[in-house]
Design an enzyme around this catalytic site. Structure first.
Site, PDB file in Angstrom:
ATOM      1  N   ASP A  58       0.862  -1.185   0.000  1.00 30.41           N
ATOM      2  CA  ASP A  58       0.000   0.000   0.000  1.00 30.41           C
ATOM      3  C   ASP A  58       0.897   1.234   0.000  1.00 30.41           C
ATOM      4  O   ASP A  58       1.640   1.473   0.955  1.00 30.41           O
ATOM      5  CB  ASP A  58      -0.905  -0.012   1.232  1.00 30.41           C
ATOM      6  CG  ASP A  58      -1.855   1.176   1.275  1.00 30.41           C
ATOM      7  OD1 ASP A  58      -1.994   1.869   0.247  1.00 30.41           O
ATOM      8  OD2 ASP A  58      -2.458   1.414   2.339  1.00 30.41           O
ATOM      9  N   LYS A  81       3.643   0.593   2.895  1.00 26.44           N
ATOM     10  CA  LYS A  81       3.482  -0.558   3.787  1.00 26.44           C
ATOM     11  C   LYS A  81       3.567  -1.847   2.981  1.00 26.44           C
ATOM     12  O   LYS A  81       2.934  -1.979   1.933  1.00 26.44           O
ATOM     13  CB  LYS A  81       2.132  -0.483   4.508  1.00 26.44           C
ATOM     14  CG  LYS A  81       1.961   0.764   5.366  1.00 26.44           C
ATOM     15  CD  LYS A  81       0.552   0.871   5.899  1.00 26.44           C
ATOM     16  CE  LYS A  81       0.327   2.195   6.617  1.00 26.44           C
ATOM     17  NZ  LYS A  81      -1.089   2.371   7.020  1.00 26.44           N
ATOM     18  N   THR A 134      -3.033  10.144   8.515  1.00 29.91           N
ATOM     19  CA  THR A 134      -2.902  11.578   8.278  1.00 29.91           C
ATOM     20  C   THR A 134      -4.248  12.262   8.510  1.00 29.91           C
ATOM     21  O   THR A 134      -4.347  13.295   9.174  1.00 29.91           O
ATOM     22  CB  THR A 134      -2.418  11.837   6.840  1.00 29.91           C
ATOM     23  OG1 THR A 134      -1.180  11.153   6.646  1.00 29.91           O
ATOM     24  CG2 THR A 134      -2.222  13.321   6.592  1.00 29.91           C
ATOM     25  N   ASP A 162      -8.157   3.335   0.307  1.00 28.82           N
ATOM     26  CA  ASP A 162      -7.959   2.635   1.577  1.00 28.82           C
ATOM     27  C   ASP A 162      -9.274   2.495   2.341  1.00 28.82           C
ATOM     28  O   ASP A 162      -9.487   1.485   3.033  1.00 28.82           O
ATOM     29  CB  ASP A 162      -6.936   3.369   2.444  1.00 28.82           C
ATOM     30  CG  ASP A 162      -5.502   3.151   1.980  1.00 28.82           C
ATOM     31  OD1 ASP A 162      -5.312   2.328   1.057  1.00 28.82           O
ATOM     32  OD2 ASP A 162      -4.598   3.792   2.525  1.00 28.82           O
ATOM     33  N   SER A 187       2.815   9.385   2.583  1.00 27.60           N
ATOM     34  CA  SER A 187       4.053   9.538   3.351  1.00 27.60           C
ATOM     35  C   SER A 187       4.771   8.215   3.619  1.00 27.60           C
ATOM     36  O   SER A 187       5.970   8.212   3.860  1.00 27.60           O
ATOM     37  CB  SER A 187       3.768  10.233   4.688  1.00 27.60           C
ATOM     38  OG  SER A 187       2.830   9.487   5.456  1.00 27.60           O
ATOM     39  N   GLY A 211     -11.534   7.550  -1.176  1.00 22.25           N
ATOM     40  CA  GLY A 211     -10.162   7.068  -0.989  1.00 22.25           C
ATOM     41  C   GLY A 211     -10.115   5.551  -1.011  1.00 22.25           C
ATOM     42  O   GLY A 211     -10.929   4.882  -0.358  1.00 22.25           O
TER      43      GLY A 211
END
Length: 276
Positions: free
Chosen positions: A11, A18, A141, A116, A15, A114
């Site tokens: 992923d 993962k 975030t 995710d 920033s 988004g």
């Protein structure tokens, strides 16, 4: 006869990147279990990609490993794909088209959600019962508090600044307030009544975030129960980097699943590849 499926899922966020190695026992059947985590690693997007470490994860077993890449950072995804280690991994499945997700997205503009958040919803559908809705709290975030309906649809949610973004905003848009590292919140629980500027900011960051999350869980729960015929309390799932801080202060029935979006990505990849 059961068979073991191994998946490396990646992923790529704004920033961090993962990497998680997961295993799933096939056939899936009616299992309510998520893919199990064997190894996990998180790096900054500018850090060297850890292919040597991942190669160690894959030894000494001969079980083949499927790979999938997704995320919200196109430049980061391109970097991962350009540097892909063909010697140790087959070509990855790039998961970008939400039309292929095993999920109905019941919001005004489905393509703007988004990715995710949608991976979280797919994973939530694996965990919840068929007569139950789910509420997903994801603190990164940004903090999102999303709802998956009883029928399994992604129904929308709420978005607010996460710990780090809130701290940075206070520092960047005021003349005198210091920047408080999020790690400070992990070391000791902030006092409620700050007697100095630093403690006052810590209090606002931590207890303010917790209060917002609690209230949104309550509001979502009330709406779900008002519209539900089953009367079953929704499943509450906590994920993301900041959820470990919040978990001790939320209802004991809330489940902490730190890698929920990556497990959801693995489930989506299984669906796309036709793995049953």
């Amino acid at each position: 006869m059961s068979q073991l499926l191994r998946q490396l899922v990646i992923d790529v966020g704004n920033s961090r990147i993962k990497f998680v190695l997961l295993k799933t026992e096939l056939p899936l059947g009616a299992s309510h279990q998520l893919p199990l985590v064997e190894h996990a690693l998180s790096i900054l997007v500018e850090d060297p990609l850890p292919w040597d470490q991942i190669a160690d994860w894959l030894e000494p077993t001969d079980t083949p490993c499927l790979s999938s890449v997704a995320g919200s950072n196109p430049h980061g995804i391109k970097r991962v794909l350009n540097d892909w280690p063909e010697s140790i991994l087959p070509d990855p499945l790039e998961v970008l088209n939400t039309d292929e997700f095993p999920l109905e997205i019941a919001v005004d503009e489905p393509r703007k959600v988004g990715i995710d958040r949608l991976f979280n919803a797919v994973a939530a559908n694996r965990l919840k019962s068929t007569s139950q809705a789910a509420i997903i709290v994801d603190t990164g975030t940004a903090t999102t508090i999303d709802v998956v309906s009883t029928e399994g649809c992604f129904a929308g949610g709420a978005i607010l600044p996460g710990f780090e973004l809130s701290a940075k905003s206070l520092h960047d848009y005021t003349a005198l307030l210091p920047l408080i590292p999020v790690e400070d919140l992990r070391q000791i629980e902030p006092v409620v009544l700050g007697k100095n500027t630093t403690d006052a900011i810590r209090s606002g960051l931590f207890w303010g975030q917790l209060g917002a999350v609690r209230e949104l869980i309550t509001q979502h729960t009330n709406q779900i129960l008002a519209e539900s015929t089953s009367g079953e309390t929704p499943l509450v799932l906590l994920t993301g980097g900041g959820s470990a801080l919040l978990a001790p202060h939320l209802d004991e029935s809330a489940h902490f699943e730190p890698l929920l979006s990556l497990q959801g990505l693995a489930l989506v990849a299984q669906q796309i590849r036709g793995i049953q």
